[in-house]
Scaffold this motif. Structure first.
Motif, PDB file in Angstrom:
ATOM      1  N   LYS A 204      37.304  32.285  36.750  1.00 47.41           N
ATOM      2  CA  LYS A 204      38.347  32.023  35.830  1.00 47.41           C
ATOM      3  C   LYS A 204      38.406  33.112  34.818  1.00 47.41           C
ATOM      4  CE  LYS A 204      39.455  27.175  37.004  1.00 47.41           C
ATOM      5  NZ  LYS A 204      39.578  25.696  36.271  1.00 47.41           N
ATOM      6  N   LYS A 205      37.134  33.246  34.259  1.00 46.10           N
ATOM      7  CA  LYS A 205      36.802  33.997  33.140  1.00 46.10           C
ATOM      8  C   LYS A 205      37.471  35.414  33.593  1.00 46.10           C
ATOM      9  CE  LYS A 205      33.613  31.787  30.570  1.00 46.10           C
ATOM     10  NZ  LYS A 205      31.983  31.799  29.916  1.00 46.10           N
ATOM     11  N   MET A 206      37.114  35.923  34.562  1.00 41.20           N
ATOM     12  CA  MET A 206      37.476  37.239  35.292  1.00 41.20           C
ATOM     13  C   MET A 206      38.811  37.319  35.453  1.00 41.20           C
ATOM     14  SD  MET A 206      34.368  38.531  37.740  1.00 41.20           S
ATOM     15  CE  MET A 206      34.508  37.125  38.662  1.00 41.20           C
ATOM     16  N   ALA A 207      39.395  36.175  35.905  1.00 37.47           N
ATOM     17  CA  ALA A 207      41.018  36.366  36.248  1.00 37.47           C
ATOM     18  C   ALA A 207      41.685  36.187  35.191  1.00 37.47           C
ATOM     19  CB  ALA A 207      41.260  35.413  37.259  1.00 37.47           C
ATOM     20  N   MET A 208      41.208  35.311  34.192  1.00 37.88           N
ATOM     21  CA  MET A 208      41.937  35.043  32.771  1.00 37.88           C
ATOM     22  C   MET A 208      41.912  36.468  31.944  1.00 37.88           C
ATOM     23  SD  MET A 208      43.773  32.674  33.082  1.00 37.88           S
ATOM     24  CE  MET A 208      43.859  32.951  34.902  1.00 37.88           C
ATOM     25  N   GLY A 209      40.679  37.124  32.237  1.00 35.99           N
ATOM     26  CA  GLY A 209      40.254  38.371  31.327  1.00 35.99           C
ATOM     27  C   GLY A 209      41.630  39.372  31.612  1.00 35.99           C
ATOM     28  N   VAL A 210      41.934  39.412  33.106  1.00 36.16           N
ATOM     29  CA  VAL A 210      42.826  40.347  33.620  1.00 36.16           C
ATOM     30  C   VAL A 210      44.301  40.081  33.176  1.00 36.16           C
ATOM     31  CG1 VAL A 210      43.996  41.485  35.670  1.00 36.16           C
ATOM     32  CG2 VAL A 210      41.507  41.243  35.472  1.00 36.16           C
ATOM     33  N   ILE A 211      44.324  38.489  33.179  1.00 32.84           N
ATOM     34  CA  ILE A 211      45.912  38.171  32.514  1.00 32.84           C
ATOM     35  C   ILE A 211      46.084  38.286  31.416  1.00 32.84           C
ATOM     36  CG2 ILE A 211      47.174  35.987  32.580  1.00 32.84           C
ATOM     37  CD1 ILE A 211      47.126  37.053  35.389  1.00 32.84           C
ATOM     38  N   GLY A 212      44.754  38.216  30.513  1.00 35.11           N
ATOM     39  CA  GLY A 212      44.876  38.433  29.018  1.00 35.11           C
ATOM     40  C   GLY A 212      45.265  39.949  28.814  1.00 35.11           C
ATOM     41  N   GLU A 213      44.760  40.734  29.554  1.00 31.36           N
ATOM     42  CA  GLU A 213      45.160  42.064  29.358  1.00 31.36           C
ATOM     43  C   GLU A 213      46.486  42.371  29.734  1.00 31.36           C
ATOM     44  OE1 GLU A 213      43.377  44.710  28.241  1.00 31.36           O
ATOM     45  OE2 GLU A 213      42.091  43.370  27.361  1.00 31.36           O
ATOM     46  N   THR A 222      41.292  45.930  35.449  1.00 26.84           N
ATOM     47  CA  THR A 222      40.908  45.932  36.878  1.00 26.84           C
ATOM     48  C   THR A 222      40.197  44.155  36.852  1.00 26.84           C
ATOM     49  OG1 THR A 222      38.623  46.832  36.167  1.00 26.84           O
ATOM     50  CG2 THR A 222      40.324  48.322  36.994  1.00 26.84           C
ATOM     51  N   LEU A 223      40.192  44.088  38.396  1.00 31.58           N
ATOM     52  CA  LEU A 223      39.473  42.740  38.518  1.00 31.58           C
ATOM     53  C   LEU A 223      38.597  43.037  39.655  1.00 31.58           C
ATOM     54  CD1 LEU A 223      38.857  39.821  38.282  1.00 31.58           C
ATOM     55  CD2 LEU A 223      40.869  39.330  39.823  1.00 31.58           C
ATOM     56  N   ASP A 224      37.177  42.813  39.518  1.00 29.54           N
ATOM     57  CA  ASP A 224      36.268  42.905  40.530  1.00 29.54           C
ATOM     58  C   ASP A 224      36.727  42.044  41.811  1.00 29.54           C
ATOM     59  OD1 ASP A 224      34.929  44.342  39.077  1.00 29.54           O
ATOM     60  OD2 ASP A 224      33.273  42.848  38.498  1.00 29.54           O
ATOM     61  N   LYS A 230      38.113  32.933  47.667  1.00 25.79           N
ATOM     62  CA  LYS A 230      38.326  33.392  46.411  1.00 25.79           C
ATOM     63  C   LYS A 230      39.097  34.605  46.190  1.00 25.79           C
ATOM     64  CE  LYS A 230      34.319  30.870  44.071  1.00 25.79           C
ATOM     65  NZ  LYS A 230      33.331  31.396  43.425  1.00 25.79           N
ATOM     66  N   VAL A 231      39.367  35.682  47.470  1.00 25.89           N
ATOM     67  CA  VAL A 231      39.814  36.926  47.299  1.00 25.89           C
ATOM     68  C   VAL A 231      41.268  36.604  47.178  1.00 25.89           C
ATOM     69  CG1 VAL A 231      40.181  36.721  49.753  1.00 25.89           C
ATOM     70  CG2 VAL A 231      39.796  39.056  48.493  1.00 25.89           C
ATOM     71  N   PHE A 232      41.642  35.370  47.488  1.00 23.84           N
ATOM     72  CA  PHE A 232      43.216  35.132  47.021  1.00 23.84           C
ATOM     73  C   PHE A 232      43.574  35.364  45.650  1.00 23.84           C
ATOM     74  CE2 PHE A 232      42.048  30.998  45.429  1.00 23.84           C
ATOM     75  CZ  PHE A 232      42.798  30.760  44.378  1.00 23.84           C
ATOM     76  N   ILE A 233      42.555  35.323  44.681  1.00 22.32           N
ATOM     77  CA  ILE A 233      42.774  35.365  43.344  1.00 22.32           C
ATOM     78  C   ILE A 233      43.186  36.912  43.085  1.00 22.32           C
ATOM     79  CG2 ILE A 233      41.692  35.307  41.156  1.00 22.32           C
ATOM     80  CD1 ILE A 233      40.425  32.847  41.816  1.00 22.32           C
ATOM     81  N   ASN A 234      42.172  37.836  43.799  1.00 21.56           N
ATOM     82  CA  ASN A 234      42.580  39.194  43.813  1.00 21.56           C
ATOM     83  C   ASN A 234      43.999  39.591  44.328  1.00 21.56           C
ATOM     84  OD1 ASN A 234      39.249  38.996  44.496  1.00 21.56           O
ATOM     85  ND2 ASN A 234      39.738  40.873  43.232  1.00 21.56           N
ATOM     86  N   ASN A 235      44.395  38.977  45.488  1.00 23.38           N
ATOM     87  CA  ASN A 235      45.605  39.345  46.139  1.00 23.38           C
ATOM     88  C   ASN A 235      46.775  38.899  45.130  1.00 23.38           C
ATOM     89  OD1 ASN A 235      44.108  40.206  48.237  1.00 23.38           O
ATOM     90  ND2 ASN A 235      44.428  38.294  49.242  1.00 23.38           N
ATOM     91  N   THR A 236      46.533  37.810  44.462  1.00 28.53           N
ATOM     92  CA  THR A 236      47.787  37.253  43.745  1.00 28.53           C
ATOM     93  C   THR A 236      47.753  38.131  42.149  1.00 28.53           C
ATOM     94  OG1 THR A 236      47.152  35.024  44.214  1.00 28.53           O
ATOM     95  CG2 THR A 236      48.269  35.086  42.080  1.00 28.53           C
ATOM     96  N   ILE A 237      46.545  38.438  41.681  1.00 28.97           N
ATOM     97  CA  ILE A 237      46.581  39.208  40.556  1.00 28.97           C
ATOM     98  C   ILE A 237      47.380  40.716  40.879  1.00 28.97           C
ATOM     99  CG2 ILE A 237      45.037  40.623  38.934  1.00 28.97           C
ATOM    100  CD1 ILE A 237      45.104  37.886  38.386  1.00 28.97           C
ATOM    101  N   GLU A 238      47.156  41.135  41.943  1.00 30.02           N
ATOM    102  CA  GLU A 238      47.642  42.455  42.486  1.00 30.02           C
ATOM    103  C   GLU A 238      49.230  42.165  42.590  1.00 30.02           C
ATOM    104  OE1 GLU A 238      46.166  45.287  41.865  1.00 30.02           O
ATOM    105  OE2 GLU A 238      44.455  44.090  41.217  1.00 30.02           O
TER     106      GLU A 238
END
Length: 476
Positions: A204-213, A222-224, A230-238
């Motif tokens: 969540k910290k990584m994902a929310m860091g991107v959302i914060g940006e 970027t998001l690792d 958990k890769v669905f988080i990458n897909n959702t962010i992109e």
């Protein structure tokens, strides 16, 4: 001596009796009935037959005030944590003492129930979820129901947290709590939560860091790549990144074209799906709505510019009504301006040159226009008033009065012409006056000469008469 009272006397005495009772007793009782115990019966003002009643009422009110203060003291002490404080029932008599005892009993009963319930909660806090609680009577049974509900939920939560912890270790989502702070089942619950939350928090910290940006406007953050499901988080962010960038690009394009004057350009909603399409449609609808409102408002303003101050404008909804209010304000101001202009024109045609428009009825530049009208009339009327004054003086025979105001243009020419005419007329009259005086002097000289000639003639006639007489004497 036996005294018989009339009915009027009886009625007056009864009225005075009722008045005293109302003023000194009944009002106190009514106030007490409404919860005001601060008033007291004025025993000295009551009839003797009711003095005892007044004292009894005062005593009762004193007791009620004392009970109220004791209850307030008890409540304050309980709020401070001293739940053993009670009302001293011995200070009261009769039913008030019973009331005080009942209050003590009721509060004591509630405290006893709370102590039993808190003993069970304390046991839960120590990890004993099987601690018993006796069945309480009547509506107090809700406490049993609440304790049992907490017991069931805590036990079920422990079982669920243990299961979820295992799932999170395999890649399905977790935070840290200090499990050493707990004992028994609470420790088990804490350990289960730690196992689950620790894993989820990192992601969540990584994902929310991107959302914060994203929230700060950096859509290139970027998001690792995350493992497993958990890769669905990458897909959702992109996906969010792509839609946000696309929507921004479309809005920028729309804004640029509108700045260039092409207000028909809209966002291509077909590029988006779901709520992003809804957002794009909403932006289009919002912009179209504003443009439509502007067009209607500008059509009304255009009509004003063409002299049609009755051009209608439909009522807009919500906060857009400020446009109606602005247009109507302009309409009212323009119409008020016309009314004052017509009034001034009619007054001028009627010769009422002292009439002025009330500038205070207008605001801003509309006031400046009216003030300009008034100033223009003043500029016309002032020199005319001076001309009128000079002509009036001339009519009265005073040729010393001239126009003294400082004027420009045609008014200066008028001033000079009037003053010149007055000066010339004064000189002419002076010349006429001089000639008249000269004629008067000449007439005086002619008159003197005539008188001298007349005297000589008289003397000669007398001499002739004397000579004639002498001749007549000589002839005789």
């Amino acid at each position: 001596m036996f005294q018989i009272k009339t009915q009027n006397q009886v009625r007056r005495e009864q009225a005075l009796f009722d008045q005293d009772v109302q003023q000194h007793l009944t009002g106190v009782l009514v106030a007490a009935a409404h919860g005001d115990f601060s008033r007291r019966a004025d025993v000295s003002g009551l009839p003797a037959s009711l003095a005892a009643s007044g004292r009894a009422v005062n005593q009762l009110l004193d007791q009620m005030v004392m009970l109220r203060k004791d209850l307030a003291h008890m409540n304050a002490e309980h709020d401070r944590g001293d739940i053993d404080v009670t009302v001293d029932a011995s200070r009261y008599g009769g039913e008030l003492a019973v009331m005080a005892q009942h209050v003590n009993q009721m509060v004591g009963s509630h405290i006893a129930v709370k102590k039993k319930a808190m003993a069970v909660v304390k046991a839960f806090g120590e990890g004993d979820f099987d601690a018993p609680l006796e069945a309480l009577p009547g509506k107090k049974a809700f406490i049993n129901d609440t304790i049992e509900q907490v017991r069931r939920h805590l036990k079920g939560l422990i079982a669920e947290m243990s299961r979820m912890s295992s799932e999170h270790e395999r890649g399905d989502i977790d935070v840290q709590i200090d499990s050493q702070k707990f004992q028994g089942d609470f420790r088990l619950m804490a350990q289960g939560i730690n196992d689950m939350v620790g894993s989820h928090i990192a992601v969540k910290k990584m994902a929310m860091g991107v959302i914060g940006e994203f929230g700060r406007g950096n859509f290139d953050a970027t998001l690792d790549t995350l493992p497993g499901k958990k890769v669905f988080i990458n897909n959702t962010i992109e996906q969010v990144r792509g839609n946000l960038k696309g929507l921004i690009a479309e809005m920028n394009h729309m804004s640029v074209e509108h700045d260039r004057g092409d207000i028909d350009v809209m966002i291509d909603t077909e590029r988006f799906a779901g709520d992003f399409r809804t957002m794009a449609l909403g932006v289009n609808a919002m912009v179209n709505g504003h443009i439509a409102v502007k067009k209607k408002a500008m059509a009304c303003v255009k009509a004003f510019g063409e002299g049609d101050f009755d051009a209608p404008l439909e009522a807009f909804p919500g906060k857009k009504v400020f446009i109606n209010e602005t247009i109507e304000q302009v309409r009212r101001n323009l119409k008020a301006l016309i009314v004052d202009a017509d009034m001034l024109a009619e007054a001028a045609l009627a010769g009422q040159l002292d009439t002025r428009a009330e500038a205070g009825r207008h605001a801003g530049d509309f006031r400046r226009i009216i003030e300009g009208f008034n100033a223009t009339l003043d500029a016309i009327v002032t020199p005319l008033s001076e001309v009128q004054s000079v002509l009036g003086s001339m009519e009265a025979g005073d040729l010393t009065h001239v126009i003294t105001g400082d004027y420009q243009g045609s008014f200066a020419e008028l001033k000079n012409a009037v003053n010149s005419s007055v000066a010339k007329l004064a000189r002419t009259l002076n010349d006429v006056t001089g000639a008249a005086q000269a004629l008067t002097a000449a007439a005086s000289q002619v008159s003197s000469t005539s008188q001298s000639l007349s005297q000589s003639a008289s003397e000669q006639a007398a001499s002739v008469e004397e000579t004639t007489a002498s001749l007549q004497e000589m002839a005789s």
